[in-house]
Design a protein around this motif. Structure first.
Motif, PDB file in Angstrom:
ATOM      1  N   UNK A   1      36.452  49.239  56.064  1.00  0.00           N
ATOM      2  CA  UNK A   1      37.141  49.417  54.793  1.00  0.00           C
ATOM      3  C   UNK A   1      36.347  48.750  53.669  1.00  0.00           C
ATOM      4  N   UNK A   2      36.421  49.348  52.496  1.00  0.00           N
ATOM      5  CA  UNK A   2      35.753  48.777  51.330  1.00  0.00           C
ATOM      6  C   UNK A   2      36.594  47.623  50.788  1.00  0.00           C
ATOM      7  N   UNK A   3      35.926  46.508  50.510  1.00  0.00           N
ATOM      8  CA  UNK A   3      36.625  45.374  49.906  1.00  0.00           C
ATOM      9  C   UNK A   3      35.612  44.515  49.143  1.00  0.00           C
ATOM     10  N   UNK A   4      36.122  43.679  48.269  1.00  0.00           N
ATOM     11  CA  UNK A   4      35.289  42.791  47.457  1.00  0.00           C
ATOM     12  C   UNK A   4      35.246  41.441  48.164  1.00  0.00           C
ATOM     13  N   UNK A   5      34.130  41.128  48.794  1.00  0.00           N
ATOM     14  CA  UNK A   5      34.052  39.920  49.615  1.00  0.00           C
ATOM     15  C   UNK A   5      33.448  38.732  48.875  1.00  0.00           C
ATOM     16  N   UNK A   6      32.763  38.987  47.764  1.00  0.00           N
ATOM     17  CA  UNK A   6      32.174  37.890  46.984  1.00  0.00           C
ATOM     18  C   UNK A   6      31.851  38.378  45.577  1.00  0.00           C
ATOM     19  N   UNK A   7      31.646  37.432  44.666  1.00  0.00           N
ATOM     20  CA  UNK A   7      31.210  37.792  43.319  1.00  0.00           C
ATOM     21  C   UNK A   7      29.831  38.437  43.400  1.00  0.00           C
ATOM     22  N   UNK A   8      29.624  39.500  42.642  1.00  0.00           N
ATOM     23  CA  UNK A   8      28.355  40.220  42.692  1.00  0.00           C
ATOM     24  C   UNK A   8      27.504  39.934  41.453  1.00  0.00           C
ATOM     25  N   UNK A   9      28.068  40.127  40.273  1.00  0.00           N
ATOM     26  CA  UNK A   9      27.295  39.989  39.038  1.00  0.00           C
ATOM     27  C   UNK A   9      27.564  38.687  38.280  1.00  0.00           C
ATOM     28  N   UNK A  10      28.447  37.854  38.763  1.00  0.00           N
ATOM     29  CA  UNK A  10      28.872  36.699  37.965  1.00  0.00           C
ATOM     30  C   UNK A  10      27.718  35.743  37.650  1.00  0.00           C
ATOM     31  N   UNK A  11      26.904  35.415  38.642  1.00  0.00           N
ATOM     32  CA  UNK A  11      25.791  34.491  38.397  1.00  0.00           C
ATOM     33  C   UNK A  11      24.811  35.082  37.386  1.00  0.00           C
ATOM     34  N   UNK A  12      24.552  36.392  37.490  1.00  0.00           N
ATOM     35  CA  UNK A  12      23.663  37.044  36.527  1.00  0.00           C
ATOM     36  C   UNK A  12      24.248  36.960  35.116  1.00  0.00           C
ATOM     37  N   UNK A  13      25.550  37.207  35.018  1.00  0.00           N
ATOM     38  CA  UNK A  13      26.190  37.141  33.709  1.00  0.00           C
ATOM     39  C   UNK A  13      26.126  35.729  33.139  1.00  0.00           C
ATOM     40  N   UNK A  14      26.395  34.741  33.964  1.00  0.00           N
ATOM     41  CA  UNK A  14      26.387  33.370  33.473  1.00  0.00           C
ATOM     42  C   UNK A  14      25.004  32.975  32.965  1.00  0.00           C
ATOM     43  N   UNK A  15      23.953  33.440  33.648  1.00  0.00           N
ATOM     44  CA  UNK A  15      22.602  33.175  33.155  1.00  0.00           C
ATOM     45  C   UNK A  15      22.375  33.883  31.822  1.00  0.00           C
ATOM     46  N   UNK A  16      22.740  35.169  31.758  1.00  0.00           N
ATOM     47  CA  UNK A  16      22.561  35.934  30.522  1.00  0.00           C
ATOM     48  C   UNK A  16      23.309  35.275  29.370  1.00  0.00           C
TER      49      UNK A  16
END
Length: 260
Positions: A1-16
């Motif tokens: 099943x598809x599920x969100x298991x961890x943050x994907x883009x958050x670290x990239x956003x925080x750097x940006x």
């Protein structure tokens, strides 16, 4: 099943976010959920876990909702979903390929609008959510062509996003007539400045094309941008950095003169 298991883009956003000037809005771009269906169709989705597609669409939307909430918690207010599939469904060859996978290319745009609306329904308060239709941008090449008419109603009238980035840098994208489907309250960003080649566009030509587009959609619902990113992969496009800077400066200059 598809599920969100961890943050994907958050670290990239925080750097940006740490790199942009105060008062500027950092934007995150993510793949459209339709990418999980179009390339493989029904055959690309496990029949064991999803004998019916309805639960699949909802599980994907829930996973996207979790990612959007993760980004919102980090202070993100602007997310763009990149969608090649709706652009590909403007191309006769791509439409025929979809038929070969057992899908109806006339029905898919409406199904995909509904699919994306499931994600929009989970958008955090205060977040802008847009869609960019990409026709291919690998090393200054392209993958699809054809005007937006086959997808325009589903894209502009049925999809509940805040805005659209539409490529209009050459004849491959067709005319502006599909913009007549744009309802009040939404924005279309006209990608009139190519990111594939270094030659700088004429300011007068850009203004003329914006004027043409305004015959089908109100000028105050239109914006200007480059047609895509200057580099969709690590390989980059065949365009020098200085030419990229010149094109961005041109976009800002024309936008200020057109929209004051």
């Amino acid at each position: 099943k598809v599920r969100h298991v961890k943050d994907i883009q958050r670290a990239d956003f925080e750097y940006l976010k740490s790199q942009v000037a105060k008062g500027c809005t950092p934007k995150v771009t993510i793949p459209s959920p339709t990418m999980l269906h179009f390339r493989g169709g029904r055959a690309g989705i496990s029949r064991e876990h999803y004998p019916e597609l309805e639960p699949f669409y909802q599980d994907v939307a829930n996973a996207y909702g979790d990612e959007l909430r993760s980004l919102a918690a980090a202070g993100c207010t602007y997310v763009q979903m990149d969608d090649t599939n709706l652009a590909y469904l403007c191309d006769d060859k791509m439409r025929e390929a979809a038929r070969g996978r057992g899908d109806d290319p006339d029905e898919l745009p409406h199904r995909y609008a509904s699919f994306i609306n499931r994600v929009v329904a989970q958008k955090p308060a205060g977040m802008t959510l847009t869609v960019h239709l990409c026709r291919g941008n690998f090393q200054s090449t392209w993958a699809a062509q054809g005007g937006y008419e086959p997808v325009a109603q589903a894209l502009l009238s049925e999809m509940n996003v805040d805005g659209y980035f539409l490529e209009y840098d050459d004849a491959r994208s067709g005319d502006f007539k599909p913009l007549r489907h744009l309802p009040a309250g939404k924005t279309v960003v006209l990608g009139l400045v190519t990111t594939k080649l270094g030659q700088l566009e004429s300011k007068d030509d850009l203004k003329r094309r914006i004027d043409e587009a305004s015959k089908y959609a109100p000028l105050d619902q239109l914006c200007l941008s480059p047609q895509c990113g200057f580099s969709s992969t690590v390989h980059g496009n065949d365009i020098a950095v200085q030419a990229q800077r010149a094109k961005l400066a041109l976009v800002v200059e024309v936008a200020r003169e057109v929209w004051n």
